[in-house]
Design an enzyme around this catalytic site. Structure first.
Site, PDB file in Angstrom:
ATOM      1  N   HIS A 179       1.257  -8.244   3.348  1.00 28.33           N
ATOM      2  CA  HIS A 179      -0.160  -8.550   3.182  1.00 28.33           C
ATOM      3  C   HIS A 179      -0.371 -10.063   3.191  1.00 28.33           C
ATOM      4  CE1 HIS A 179      -4.216  -7.449   2.245  1.00 28.33           C
ATOM      5  NE2 HIS A 179      -4.244  -8.161   1.122  1.00 28.33           N
ATOM      6  N   ASP A 206       1.467  -4.031   5.205  1.00 29.34           N
ATOM      7  CA  ASP A 206       0.430  -4.561   4.324  1.00 29.34           C
ATOM      8  C   ASP A 206       0.606  -4.103   2.879  1.00 29.34           C
ATOM      9  OD1 ASP A 206      -1.658  -6.370   4.862  1.00 29.34           O
ATOM     10  OD2 ASP A 206      -2.513  -5.032   6.347  1.00 29.34           O
ATOM     11  N   SER A 231      -8.328  -9.000   4.002  1.00 27.48           N
ATOM     12  CA  SER A 231      -8.225  -8.295   2.727  1.00 27.48           C
ATOM     13  C   SER A 231      -9.627  -8.040   2.178  1.00 27.48           C
ATOM     14  CB  SER A 231      -7.348  -9.093   1.754  1.00 27.48           C
ATOM     15  OG  SER A 231      -6.998  -8.311   0.636  1.00 27.48           O
TER      16      SER A 231
END
Length: 553
Positions: free
Chosen positions: A456, A341, A215
């Site tokens: 995610h 995600d 991320s």
């Protein structure tokens, strides 16, 4: 009895030979450090030295680069994690962490034959939207997400994690020299440089350093390879669900957000020098709490509210990231995303997608397309909606429409920027190699609908070997995923080839090429059929070419 005596004697000899292999006290540039030595296994034991809380920089001043640590006398007992850097709690009503936070942690694996030398080194950079996070990760009691033990022992690599400043204290910028920003990136750079200078004393190879992160950490990894300040420091890099080209990775209007903070804490906003100087003498707690990430009733998509992130400062990031890939020409690169995600973001933007009994309309999907294509006006909305609804048929079902929302957000926020970064890396590569992946092991969140894939951050538990560390919480198929990820990642860190190294892998992973765009799909059953091509190419073409070339509204 004779047999038992023989076995007992053999066991005694074996245990005597398996002496506690340890580095003991290690000398670093700051002074001596002593960690903890752990023995893993009984009959054929392995050992790991763990050092927690080694300072790599001095306590930083507000809105200034950190400086080198002055060192210490005696032997530093590096046995406990240090607090993360000052940041808001999840409720955003309080803070946690400390200003004195620039510390790192090291895991060094050994075998019973002796202390390891010249080991590959993997440095982890955590995510959290540049707002949250710490080098140890989230925890339940003493089980920390970013514990490097499983990766270190299984892959025979040294694992390093560290803290860096986040939120306004890490990334607030006036857009000029008065508060240039990127303090968190400079913290990361200092940690990397410290490892380069000191890791040989821990048995690591300073010429074989791999960055990996997820991320905001994946975007940080990307930016650390693109900055001219790291040329020669990094051998390889792995970006998971984030690259420097993501729309949230660069803040294009930092002064707007700096003024928001200044107004809330009572600092002037008409002069950037006065604004910055005022903030530097303001309580860092007040600065941190002055920003709250809005999570309900958003007029725009959540991705547009991530206010404090890196900026193009003319120094650490001297240009648009897409123009800096020549700096990574000799850095091997592996990057990819999770197949859903964007679900985390979509669940905030349109909570109804996670409520099976609640229905959405085609109009609401179109509204989501509008939220993501806002700069291009109606022309962007029309083309995006037509593309993502083209397979619906006359009477689209709810799953198809809800998936379309997730796919839009996944593509825009993560997948397409990653594909573009892979292509630019390949185009600029000299000695470097390029690898691409898609992580598709479905989420294990029981509150989500059954159609939800890998959300995610779903990959983190497998990357750090949680199915092995806490086996009762996982299935055999989860251990298969974890073993494959650790094997591919650590092999790549060791050799530049995910197929070659200490660990065997399920199937060969072919290099990415511009012509075919080869990528590995990571699931619980990886076979030769898991190597695929041209990941969502119609959607990549739309966002990279069609959408980008539309006139701004």
């Amino acid at each position: 009895m004779a047999l038992w005596a023989t076995l007992s004697l053999a066991l005694t000899c074996l245990l005597a030979a398996a002496h506690a292999t340890t580095l003991g006290v290690v000398y670093t540039e700051g002074g001596f450090v002593e960690g903890t030595n752990k023995k893993i296994g009984l009959f054929f034991p392995e050992y790991v030295d763990v050092f927690k809380g080694i300072p790599f920089a001095a306590q930083p001043k507000i809105l200034e680069k950190a400086e080198n640590h002055p060192g210490w006398s005696g032997t530093l007992k590096a046995k406990d994690y240090k607090p993360r850097c000052t940041q808001s709690t999840l409720s955003q009503n309080d803070i946690r962490g400390e200003e004195d936070c620039l510390y790192l942690n090291i895991w060094v694996p050994h075998t019973r034959s002796g202390v390891s030398t010249k080991l590959p080194v993997m440095i982890w950079i955590y995510g959290g939207g540049f707002l949250l996070g710490g080098g140890q990760g989230a925890n339940f009691l003493n089980n920390y997400l970013y514990d490097g033990e499983e990766v270190a022992l299984r892959g025979k690599v040294i694992v390093v994690t560290f803290n860096y400043r986040v939120g306004p204290l890490g990334f607030l910028s006036t857009g000029d020299a008065n508060a240039p920003g990127n303090y968190g990136l400079w913290d990361q750079h200092m940690a990397i440089a410290w490892v380069k200078r000191n890791i040989a004393a821990f048995g690591g190879d300073p010429d074989n350093i791999t960055l990996f992160g997820e991320s905001a950490g994946g975007a940080s990894v990307s930016l650390q390879t693109l900055t001219p300040h790291n040329v020669g420091l990094i051998k390889r890099a792995i970006s998971q669900s984030g690259v420097g080209l993501c729309p949230w990775a660069i803040q294009e209007d930092p002064l707007f957000w700096a003024k928001q903070i200044a107004t809330k804490v009572g600092c002037p906003v008409d002069d950037t020098a006065a604004l910055a100087n005022c903030l530097r003498i303001t309580d860092p707690r007040a600065i941190t709490l002055a920003y709250k990430l809005q999570l309900v009733n958003l007029p725009y998509a959540l991705v547009h509210y991530l206010a404090f992130s890196p900026v193009i400062d003319g120094d650490f990031i001297p240009d648009e990231p897409r123009n800096l890939f020549h700096n990574a020409a000799d850095v091997d690169y592996l990057a990819g995303v999770n197949n859903m995600d964007g679900h985390l973001f979509a669940g905030v933007d349109m909570p109804i997608i996670n409520q099976p009994l609640q229905k959405i309309t085609a109009g609401e999907v179109r509204t989501m397309a509008q939220a993501l294509t806002l700069p291009k006006g109606s022309s962007g909305v029309d083309i995006a909606y037509d593309l993502y609804s083209k397979d619906w048929g006359v009477n689209p079902d709810q799953e198809s429409m809800k998936k379309a929302v997730v796919e839009m957000e996944t593509d825009y926020i993560f997948l397409v920027p990653t594909q573009e970064a892979l292509a630019l890396h390949k185009q600029n590569a000299k000695s470097a190699v390029t690898y691409s992946y898609l992580f598709s092991h479905p989420t294990r969140m029981p509150v989500y609908p059954g159609w939800v894939g890998a959300d995610h951050a779903d990959d983190l538990q497998y990357m750090f070997g949680k199915p092995f560390a806490t086996p009762l919480g996982y299935r055999p198929q989860d251990r298969d995923v974890s073993a494959a990820m650790i094997a591919y990642w650590t092999n790549f860190a060791s050799t530049g080839d995910p197929n070659k190294g200490e660990s065997s892998v399920p199937t060969p992973w072919l290099q990415y090429s511009l012509h075919n765009g080869q990528y590995l799909e990571i699931t619980n059953k990886i076979t030769y059929q898991s190597m695929k091509q041209s990941l969502r190419s119609p959607y990549v073409r739309f966002w990279v070419h069609t959408y980008r070339n539309l006139p701004n509204a």
